[in-house]
Scaffold this active site. Structure first.
Site, PDB file in Angstrom:
ATOM      1  N   ARG A 144      -2.256  -5.760  -8.010  1.00 48.99           N
ATOM      2  CA  ARG A 144      -1.131  -7.513  -8.042  1.00 48.99           C
ATOM      3  C   ARG A 144      -1.017  -8.492  -9.653  1.00 48.99           C
ATOM      4  NH1 ARG A 144      -2.633  -8.438  -2.194  1.00 48.99           N
ATOM      5  NH2 ARG A 144      -4.884  -8.063  -3.256  1.00 48.99           N
TER       6      ARG A 144
ATOM      7  N   SER B  57      -2.909  -8.126   3.275  1.00 45.76           N
ATOM      8  CA  SER B  57      -3.064  -7.961   4.953  1.00 45.76           C
ATOM      9  C   SER B  57      -3.371  -9.041   4.993  1.00 45.76           C
ATOM     10  CB  SER B  57      -3.987  -6.741   4.798  1.00 45.76           C
ATOM     11  OG  SER B  57      -3.750  -5.050   4.317  1.00 45.76           O
TER      12      SER B  57
ATOM     13  N   HIS C 118       1.162  -1.175  -0.126  1.00 46.49           N
ATOM     14  CA  HIS C 118       0.107   0.264  -0.319  1.00 46.49           C
ATOM     15  C   HIS C 118       0.986   1.175  -0.072  1.00 46.49           C
ATOM     16  CE1 HIS C 118      -3.034  -2.776   2.412  1.00 46.49           C
ATOM     17  NE2 HIS C 118      -3.839  -2.565   1.148  1.00 46.49           N
TER      18      HIS C 118
ATOM     19  N   LYS D 204     -17.604  -6.630   7.001  1.00 44.63           N
ATOM     20  CA  LYS D 204     -16.297  -7.339   7.543  1.00 44.63           C
ATOM     21  C   LYS D 204     -15.684  -7.938   8.661  1.00 44.63           C
ATOM     22  CE  LYS D 204     -12.411  -7.508   3.878  1.00 44.63           C
ATOM     23  NZ  LYS D 204     -11.788  -6.295   2.918  1.00 44.63           N
TER      24      LYS D 204
HETATM   25  O1  PNS Z   1      -8.684  -3.210   0.416  1.00 47.82           O
HETATM   26  P1  PNS Z   1      -9.827  -3.426  -0.305  1.00 47.82           P
HETATM   27  O2  PNS Z   1     -10.831  -4.443   1.116  1.00 47.82           O
HETATM   28  O3  PNS Z   1     -10.377  -4.192  -1.141  1.00 47.82           O
HETATM   29  O4  PNS Z   1     -10.955  -2.177  -0.421  1.00 47.82           O
HETATM   30  C1  PNS Z   1     -12.560  -2.487  -0.774  1.00 47.82           C
HETATM   31  C2  PNS Z   1     -13.083  -0.761  -1.081  1.00 47.82           C
HETATM   32  C3  PNS Z   1     -13.339  -0.056   0.396  1.00 47.82           C
HETATM   33  C4  PNS Z   1     -12.862   0.224  -2.075  1.00 47.82           C
HETATM   34  C5  PNS Z   1     -14.413  -1.413  -0.779  1.00 47.82           C
HETATM   35  O5  PNS Z   1     -15.653  -2.364   0.143  1.00 47.82           O
HETATM   36  C6  PNS Z   1     -15.424  -0.210  -1.176  1.00 47.82           C
HETATM   37  O6  PNS Z   1     -15.454   1.156  -1.948  1.00 47.82           O
HETATM   38  N1  PNS Z   1     -16.321  -0.452  -0.093  1.00 47.82           N
HETATM   39  C7  PNS Z   1     -17.246   0.737  -0.064  1.00 47.82           C
HETATM   40  C8  PNS Z   1     -18.577   0.399  -0.515  1.00 47.82           C
HETATM   41  C9  PNS Z   1     -19.201   0.906  -1.613  1.00 47.82           C
HETATM   42  O7  PNS Z   1     -18.643   1.427  -2.872  1.00 47.82           O
HETATM   43  N2  PNS Z   1     -19.259  -0.270  -2.902  1.00 47.82           N
HETATM   44  C10 PNS Z   1     -19.281  -0.446  -3.830  1.00 47.82           C
HETATM   45  C11 PNS Z   1     -18.455  -0.274  -4.700  1.00 47.82           C
HETATM   46  S1  PNS Z   1     -18.632  -0.599  -6.428  1.00 47.82           S
END
Ligand code: PNS
Length: 161
Positions: free
Chosen positions: A92, A130, A19, A43
């Site tokens: 990645r 992570s 990150h 989560k």
């Molecule tokens: O580190 P991650 O868990 O891969 O990040 C995921 C994240 C935070 C980018 C994604 O879960 C997110 O944007 N969540 C907010 C809710 C949202 O907007 N959902 C619709 C996405 S299309």
């Protein structure tokens, strides 16, 4: 002139050197990066939102162009509120692609002015996540060069080792 601002969203549970690498690359392109830490309601996370935010703030304490905020709800709403039109995501491996593709296109559907920019981390971090960091730490493995020292200290405190 308008400030070039991007949002780098994620769970960051915890933030890894992968990150950090993406953020450093992003700083070469953007004037400001807002790190958006998801307040995972469903989560289950190891670190609280506050801990995740504090850790990142400590890591970037000497970089005023990095802001750290937490968010819940839709990412597109956070982007609108923070007047950002670019989302940065790290990519990645091929395994990341399908999830990222779906999310980027759905975000575009919800907010057509928003662009998702994918960046590749340094090869050293291609296998890093992570989830693996937590697992390695729990079973006594070595995290050298995988997470910032600040994160190792937080892990030590969390597991009281
Ligand atoms: O580190 P991650 O868990 O891969 O990040 C995921 C994240 C935070 C980018 C994604 O879960 C997110 O944007 N969540 C907010 C809710 C949202 O907007 N959902 C619709 C996405 S299309």
């Amino acid at each position: 002139m308008r400030e070039r601002r991007a949002i780098y969203p994620g769970s960051f549970d915890p933030i890894t050197n992968g990150h950090v690498d993406i953020i450093e690359r992003g700083l070469k392109i953007f004037d400001q990066i807002i790190i958006a830490v998801l307040e995972n309601p469903k989560k289950e996370s190891l670190f609280t939102t506050e801990e995740r935010v504090t850790m990142i703030k400590e890591i970037f304490a000497s970089e005023p162009r990095v802001k750290v905020k937490s968010f819940n709800g839709l990412l597109v709403d956070f982007a609108k509120k923070n007047k950002a039109r670019v989302i940065i995501r790290g990519l990645r491996a091929v395994s990341d692609f399908e999830y990222e593709f779906q999310m980027a296109l759905m975000n575009r559907k919800l907010y057509p002015e928003l662009e998702t920019l994918f960046m590749m981390p340094n090869l050293n971090y291609i296998f890093l996540s992570s989830r693996l960091v937590k697992e390695i730490y729990m079973f006594g493995g070595c995290l050298k060069n995988l997470v910032p020292e600040i994160v190792e200290n937080y892990l030590r405190k969390k597991f009281q080792i």
